[in-house]
Design an enzyme around this catalytic site. Structure first.
Site, mmCIF file in Angstrom:
data_model
loop_
_atom_site.group_PDB
_atom_site.id
_atom_site.type_symbol
_atom_site.label_atom_id
_atom_site.label_comp_id
_atom_site.label_asym_id
_atom_site.label_seq_id
_atom_site.Cartn_x
_atom_site.Cartn_y
_atom_site.Cartn_z
ATOM 1 C CG ASP A 18 24.856 -66.919 -0.908
ATOM 2 O OD1 ASP A 18 24.536 -67.905 0.116
ATOM 3 O OD2 ASP A 18 23.957 -66.064 -1.051
ATOM 4 C CG ASP A 76 19.776 -67.567 2.280
ATOM 5 O OD1 ASP A 76 19.782 -66.584 1.540
ATOM 6 O OD2 ASP A 76 20.871 -68.105 2.517
ATOM 7 C CG MET A 106 26.254 -71.170 -4.589
ATOM 8 S SD MET A 106 24.951 -70.666 -5.683
ATOM 9 C CE MET A 106 24.064 -69.525 -4.465
ATOM 10 C CG MET A 150 24.524 -73.493 -0.665
ATOM 11 S SD MET A 150 23.586 -72.008 -1.458
ATOM 12 C CE MET A 150 24.532 -70.944 -1.095
ATOM 13 C CG HIS A 191 24.526 -64.601 3.416
ATOM 14 N ND1 HIS A 191 24.131 -65.599 4.303
ATOM 15 C CD2 HIS A 191 24.016 -65.447 2.154
ATOM 16 C CE1 HIS A 191 23.929 -66.682 3.975
ATOM 17 N NE2 HIS A 191 23.760 -66.453 2.600
ATOM 18 C CG MET A 221 17.952 -72.871 2.352
ATOM 19 S SD MET A 221 19.185 -71.384 1.902
ATOM 20 C CE MET A 221 18.687 -70.917 0.670
ATOM 21 C CB SER A 234 23.163 -62.483 -0.349
ATOM 22 O OG SER A 234 23.623 -63.394 -1.179
ATOM 23 C CG HIS A 258 24.616 -70.606 2.583
ATOM 24 N ND1 HIS A 258 23.628 -69.940 2.204
ATOM 25 C CD2 HIS A 258 24.376 -71.939 2.853
ATOM 26 C CE1 HIS A 258 22.681 -71.007 1.984
ATOM 27 N NE2 HIS A 258 23.020 -72.103 2.320
HETATM 28 C C1 DX5 Z 1 20.602 -68.690 -2.389
HETATM 29 C C2 DX5 Z 1 21.375 -68.127 -1.349
HETATM 30 C C3 DX5 Z 1 20.804 -66.920 -0.980
HETATM 31 C C4 DX5 Z 1 20.735 -65.909 -1.964
HETATM 32 C C5 DX5 Z 1 19.541 -64.978 -1.145
HETATM 33 O O1 DX5 Z 1 21.078 -70.112 -2.681
HETATM 34 O O2 DX5 Z 1 21.659 -69.038 -0.466
HETATM 35 O O3 DX5 Z 1 21.722 -66.220 0.029
HETATM 36 O O4 DX5 Z 1 21.780 -65.053 -2.398
HETATM 37 O O5 DX5 Z 1 19.321 -63.844 -2.222
HETATM 38 P P1 DX5 Z 1 17.981 -63.229 -2.445
HETATM 39 O O6 DX5 Z 1 17.829 -62.445 -1.163
HETATM 40 O O7 DX5 Z 1 18.051 -62.399 -3.549
HETATM 41 O O8 DX5 Z 1 16.932 -64.198 -2.454
HETATM 42 ZN ZN ZN Z 2 22.604 -68.086 1.366
#
Ligand code: DX5
Ligand code: ZN
Length: 222
Positions: A35, A172, A37, A69, A33, A138, A8, A67
């Site tokens: 993310d 994740d 947000m 969010m 990956h 998650m 990620s 991903h």
């Molecule tokens: C959290 C993300 C994850 C995060 C994982 O909301 O969806 O993808 O980056 O990071 P680690 O492996 O550090 O928990």
């Molecule tokens: Zn993620």
């Protein structure tokens, strides 16, 4: 069982994102990956589609796993599909019409995933499974990298695997060299890892160690 490791970029050194992405892919990562947000669905703010498009242009062969969010989600599905995402996952509570949003992902030529937050029941998958290329479980609350896995959530994985043996099952949140084998034994076959990879001093050694752990699971299941 084919195992995939997905670093990620949330935990990458963002002052040199391109070099970081290239380094983890050269170190043996299977996907990037990505993310997204919005400071609405989750209390944090990250990357928009322009970042995805920039990575896509520079590294056309690297598969980008987006991903989302964000809420609402449909406009971002379109934007990230256009920006070159290979697959897109969404949270069912971030869209009013889950089926329609999943169809949108597929119609735009991407693989579709549904994300279960720690407290989301498995039943949410019942009437969407036919549209899913992967399920993302998650194992932390979404919003931040570097959190510790919630251990109770591991029990959700075998339940999902038993119901949907042919769908890729990705975990994740808080994945490390030390817990990746337990997650694989529970039934996961794809592993997002942010801090565990990017905070390590040697990405290849870390990914190799994860694969070694996964190899021991594959062996014991032969
Ligand atoms: C959290 C993300 C994850 C995060 C994982 O909301 O969806 O993808 O980056 O990071 P680690 O492996 O550090 O928990
Ligand atoms: Zn993620």
């Amino acid at each position: 069982m084919t195992y995939h490791i997905l670093p990620s970029i949330l935990s990458a050194d963002l002052t040199c994102l391109g070099a970081e992405v290239e380094a983890v892919m050269n170190a043996g990562a299977d996907f990037i990956h990505f993310d997204v947000m919005d400071n609405h669905y989750v209390p944090n703010l990250t990357f928009g589609p322009a970042f995805c498009e920039a990575l896509r242009k520079r590294f056309p062969s690297y598969p980008i796993d987006v991903h989302l969010m964000v809420e609402p989600v449909d406009a971002m599905i379109e934007a990230f599909a256009k920006a070159g995402a290979k697959r897109i996952s969404i949270h069912p509570d971030a869209t009013i019409h889950v089926d329609r949003s999943l169809k949108l992902i597929k119609d735009l030529g991407c693989e579709a995933g549904l994300v279960l937050n720690p407290a989301t029941p498995v039943e949410v998958l019942t009437w969407c499974a036919h549209k899913l290329d992967f399920i993302l479980v998650m194992t932390v609350n979404p919003g931040f990298g570097g959190q510790k896995m919630i251990p109770e959530i591991i029990d959700k994985i075998p339940q999902i695997r038993a119901l949907y043996p042919h769908i890729d099952l990705c975990v994740d949140g808080g994945v490390t060299i030390d817990n990746i084998a337990a997650l694989a034994r529970a039934g996961a076959n794809q592993f997002v890892a942010g801090a565990a990879v990017f905070n390590s001093s040697n990405y290849k050694e870390t990914i190799d160690s994860m694969r070694k752990q996964l190899g021991s699971v594959a062996h014991s299941q032969d």
